[in-house]
Design a protein around this motif. Structure first.
Motif, PDB file in Angstrom:
ATOM      1  N   GLN A 200      -5.722  18.188  -5.797  1.00  0.00           N
ATOM      2  CA  GLN A 200      -4.175  18.483  -5.701  1.00  0.00           C
ATOM      3  C   GLN A 200      -3.152  17.054  -6.117  1.00  0.00           C
ATOM      4  N   ASP A 201      -4.294  15.806  -6.198  1.00  0.00           N
ATOM      5  CA  ASP A 201      -3.144  14.494  -6.719  1.00  0.00           C
ATOM      6  C   ASP A 201      -2.871  14.408  -8.343  1.00  0.00           C
ATOM      7  N   SER A 202      -4.326  15.028  -8.776  1.00  0.00           N
ATOM      8  CA  SER A 202      -4.391  15.228 -10.095  1.00  0.00           C
ATOM      9  C   SER A 202      -3.434  16.190 -11.102  1.00  0.00           C
ATOM     10  N   ARG A 203      -2.772  17.066 -10.455  1.00  0.00           N
ATOM     11  CA  ARG A 203      -2.788  18.640 -10.919  1.00  0.00           C
ATOM     12  C   ARG A 203      -1.326  18.676 -10.563  1.00  0.00           C
ATOM     13  N   ARG A 204      -0.742  18.056  -9.825  1.00  0.00           N
ATOM     14  CA  ARG A 204       0.657  18.601  -9.047  1.00  0.00           C
ATOM     15  C   ARG A 204       1.458  18.201 -10.291  1.00  0.00           C
ATOM     16  N   GLU A 205       2.805  18.774 -10.017  1.00  0.00           N
ATOM     17  CA  GLU A 205       4.272  18.280 -11.069  1.00  0.00           C
ATOM     18  C   GLU A 205       4.257  17.347 -11.222  1.00  0.00           C
TER      19      GLU A 205
ATOM     20  N   ASP B 109       0.725  -1.435   0.169  1.00  0.00           N
ATOM     21  CA  ASP B 109      -0.094  -0.126   0.044  1.00  0.00           C
ATOM     22  C   ASP B 109       0.820   1.063  -0.021  1.00  0.00           C
ATOM     23  N   THR B 110       0.736   1.879  -1.092  1.00  0.00           N
ATOM     24  CA  THR B 110       2.299   3.031  -1.391  1.00  0.00           C
ATOM     25  C   THR B 110       1.944   4.039  -1.268  1.00  0.00           C
ATOM     26  N   GLY B 111       0.151   4.207  -0.552  1.00  0.00           N
ATOM     27  CA  GLY B 111      -0.096   5.849   0.108  1.00  0.00           C
ATOM     28  C   GLY B 111      -0.167   5.431   1.895  1.00  0.00           C
TER      29      GLY B 111
ATOM     30  N   GLY C 181      -1.160   2.374  -5.750  1.00  0.00           N
ATOM     31  CA  GLY C 181      -0.941   3.669  -5.347  1.00  0.00           C
ATOM     32  C   GLY C 181      -1.788   4.479  -6.541  1.00  0.00           C
ATOM     33  N   ARG C 182      -0.622   5.678  -6.523  1.00  0.00           N
ATOM     34  CA  ARG C 182      -1.487   6.973  -7.786  1.00  0.00           C
ATOM     35  C   ARG C 182      -0.850   6.362  -9.197  1.00  0.00           C
ATOM     36  N   ASP C 183       1.436   5.979  -9.159  1.00  0.00           N
ATOM     37  CA  ASP C 183       2.027   6.127  -9.921  1.00  0.00           C
ATOM     38  C   ASP C 183       2.383   5.158 -10.752  1.00  0.00           C
ATOM     39  N   ILE C 184       2.220   3.924  -9.932  1.00  0.00           N
ATOM     40  CA  ILE C 184       2.563   2.927  -9.644  1.00  0.00           C
ATOM     41  C   ILE C 184       2.560   2.243 -11.687  1.00  0.00           C
TER      42      ILE C 184
ATOM     43  N   GLN D 176     -11.749  17.315  -3.247  1.00  0.00           N
ATOM     44  CA  GLN D 176      -9.765  18.811  -2.794  1.00  0.00           C
ATOM     45  C   GLN D 176      -8.904  17.512  -2.998  1.00  0.00           C
ATOM     46  N   ARG D 177      -8.761  16.528  -2.783  1.00  0.00           N
ATOM     47  CA  ARG D 177      -7.227  15.979  -2.771  1.00  0.00           C
ATOM     48  C   ARG D 177      -7.384  14.909  -4.392  1.00  0.00           C
ATOM     49  N   ASP D 178      -7.961  15.018  -4.567  1.00  0.00           N
ATOM     50  CA  ASP D 178      -8.779  14.553  -6.233  1.00  0.00           C
ATOM     51  C   ASP D 178      -7.209  15.882  -6.843  1.00  0.00           C
TER      52      ASP D 178
ATOM     53  N   MET E 229       2.387   4.022   2.537  1.00  0.00           N
ATOM     54  CA  MET E 229       4.162   4.794   2.625  1.00  0.00           C
ATOM     55  C   MET E 229       4.286   6.265   2.973  1.00  0.00           C
ATOM     56  N   TYR E 230       3.613   6.843   2.290  1.00  0.00           N
ATOM     57  CA  TYR E 230       3.699   8.563   1.791  1.00  0.00           C
ATOM     58  C   TYR E 230       2.715   8.915   3.244  1.00  0.00           C
ATOM     59  N   ARG E 231       1.893   8.276   3.683  1.00  0.00           N
ATOM     60  CA  ARG E 231       1.024   9.019   5.053  1.00  0.00           C
ATOM     61  C   ARG E 231       2.070   8.731   6.347  1.00  0.00           C
ATOM     62  N   ALA E 232       2.619   7.491   6.224  1.00  0.00           N
ATOM     63  CA  ALA E 232       4.433   7.411   7.493  1.00  0.00           C
ATOM     64  C   ALA E 232       4.632   8.146   7.475  1.00  0.00           C
TER      65      ALA E 232
ATOM     66  N   VAL F 167      10.510  14.178  -1.481  1.00  0.00           N
ATOM     67  CA  VAL F 167       9.675  12.649  -0.705  1.00  0.00           C
ATOM     68  C   VAL F 167       9.564  10.986  -1.933  1.00  0.00           C
ATOM     69  N   ARG F 168       9.145  11.750  -2.497  1.00  0.00           N
ATOM     70  CA  ARG F 168       8.981  10.804  -3.854  1.00  0.00           C
ATOM     71  C   ARG F 168      10.180   9.955  -4.237  1.00  0.00           C
ATOM     72  N   ASP F 169      11.236  10.399  -4.427  1.00  0.00           N
ATOM     73  CA  ASP F 169      12.380  10.065  -4.804  1.00  0.00           C
ATOM     74  C   ASP F 169      12.710   8.472  -3.838  1.00  0.00           C
TER      75      ASP F 169
ATOM     76  N   LEU G 210      -1.890  16.480   4.355  1.00  0.00           N
ATOM     77  CA  LEU G 210      -0.884  16.728   4.380  1.00  0.00           C
ATOM     78  C   LEU G 210       0.124  15.441   3.675  1.00  0.00           C
ATOM     79  N   THR G 211      -0.364  14.168   3.947  1.00  0.00           N
ATOM     80  CA  THR G 211      -0.291  13.348   2.934  1.00  0.00           C
ATOM     81  C   THR G 211      -0.075  13.922   1.494  1.00  0.00           C
ATOM     82  N   SER G 212      -1.336  14.473   1.054  1.00  0.00           N
ATOM     83  CA  SER G 212      -1.590  14.783  -0.050  1.00  0.00           C
ATOM     84  C   SER G 212       0.301  16.606  -0.778  1.00  0.00           C
ATOM     85  N   ARG G 213       0.278  17.196   0.523  1.00  0.00           N
ATOM     86  CA  ARG G 213       1.049  17.511   0.650  1.00  0.00           C
ATOM     87  C   ARG G 213       2.450  17.226   0.028  1.00  0.00           C
ATOM     88  N   ILE G 214       2.497  16.720   1.224  1.00  0.00           N
ATOM     89  CA  ILE G 214       4.130  15.736   0.914  1.00  0.00           C
ATOM     90  C   ILE G 214       4.869  15.361  -0.189  1.00  0.00           C
ATOM     91  N   SER G 215       4.179  14.795  -0.560  1.00  0.00           N
ATOM     92  CA  SER G 215       3.815  13.006  -1.542  1.00  0.00           C
ATOM     93  C   SER G 215       4.094  14.115  -2.788  1.00  0.00           C
ATOM     94  N   ALA G 216       3.356  15.141  -2.638  1.00  0.00           N
ATOM     95  CA  ALA G 216       3.635  16.072  -4.259  1.00  0.00           C
ATOM     96  C   ALA G 216       5.102  16.445  -4.291  1.00  0.00           C
TER      97      ALA G 216
END
Ligand code: DC
Length: 235
Positions: free
Chosen positions: A191-196, A42-44, A137-140, A187-189, A46-49, A116-118, A106-112
């Protein structure tokens, strides 16, 4: 590559399950992993942790240097107990603490953040490289394992996803409102879809599964059938 495009891996297929929050990814992926005898990641979680560690360290989610230090200082692991997966942060069971609405935001912010992603992507590749694994996840299918043997994009309408999240939080005794929960999911959709970096995007070769109006069992059966076909094609 063998017939059906499946590469032989030591321990089985690499299966990617991506999609927006509340689509049922965790429940469905966990059940599928049990039926297949595959490792479930569950990669989400991992970002949450990491988000929880960031909150506890009192670090700003915009401070890349501090984020790297937090990422390097955490050890994230999963333990399976009675069919349920616990998430451990430096050995502590944080399964409940990482699911609050505050940590979700907060997870939605730091996962952008790329830093962190690296770190997370490297860890996820290491965990899954031998196959016999199903990652959600979102990018598997787009970033972590673009050469995954099978990719699913699991979705449902925003109202249904919001309603599911509301019932889940309510069941845990959280004081939540339905309208607000649906708005937070939307809102999370966004953030998750529009991030760079690594935005939520369906891989071109993913199989679409719309879970709106379907039971968990119906979705699991549908996906299991597709996986079995892939396995048969690889033999
Ligand atoms: O699946 P989830 O709701 O537990 O994910 C929590 C957050 O982590 C969500 O805002 C998206 C982000 N995430 C991500 O950016 N990449 C992943 N592979 C998994 C989750």
């Amino acid at each position: 590559m063998s017939e059906g495009g499946v590469r032989p891996r030591p321990e089985g297929l690499i299966i990617a399950v991506d999609g927006p929050s509340g689509a049922g990814k965790s429940t469905i992926t966990r059940l599928l992993s049990q039926r297949l005898g595959y490792l479930y990641i569950d990669t989400g979680a991992m970002y949450r942790a990491v988000a929880l560690a960031v909150r506890r360290a009192g670090v700003s989610p915009d401070d890349d240097a501090a984020l790297v230090a937090v990422c390097r200082g955490v050890e994230i692991s999963f333990v399976r107990t009675n069919g349920c997966c616990q998430v451990l942060l430096n050995g502590e069971d944080v399964s409940a603490a990482i699911r609050t609405p505050e940590i979700s935001m907060l997870t939605s912010r730091i996962s952008a953040r790329m830093v962190v992603r690296d770190v997370m992507v490297r860890l996820q590749r290491e965990l899954g490289k031998n196959g016999g694994v199903i990652l959600e996840g979102r990018d598997i299918g787009t970033v972590v394992f673009p050469d995954a043997d099978l990719k699913f994009f699991l979705s449902a309408s925003v109202d249904e996803r919001g309603r599911r999240r509301y019932l889940e939080l309510k069941g845990k005794g959280e004081d939540v409102l339905l309208e607000r929960t649906i708005a937070e999911v939307a809102q999370r959709d966004e953030q998750d879809s529009r991030r760079e970096h690594a935005p939520l995007r369906r891989a071109d070769d993913a199989v679409d599964i719309d879970s709106t109006g379907l039971s968990i069992e119906e979705v699991v059966a549908l996906m299991e059938g597709i996986i079995k076909e892939k396995l048969a094609a690889s033999h």
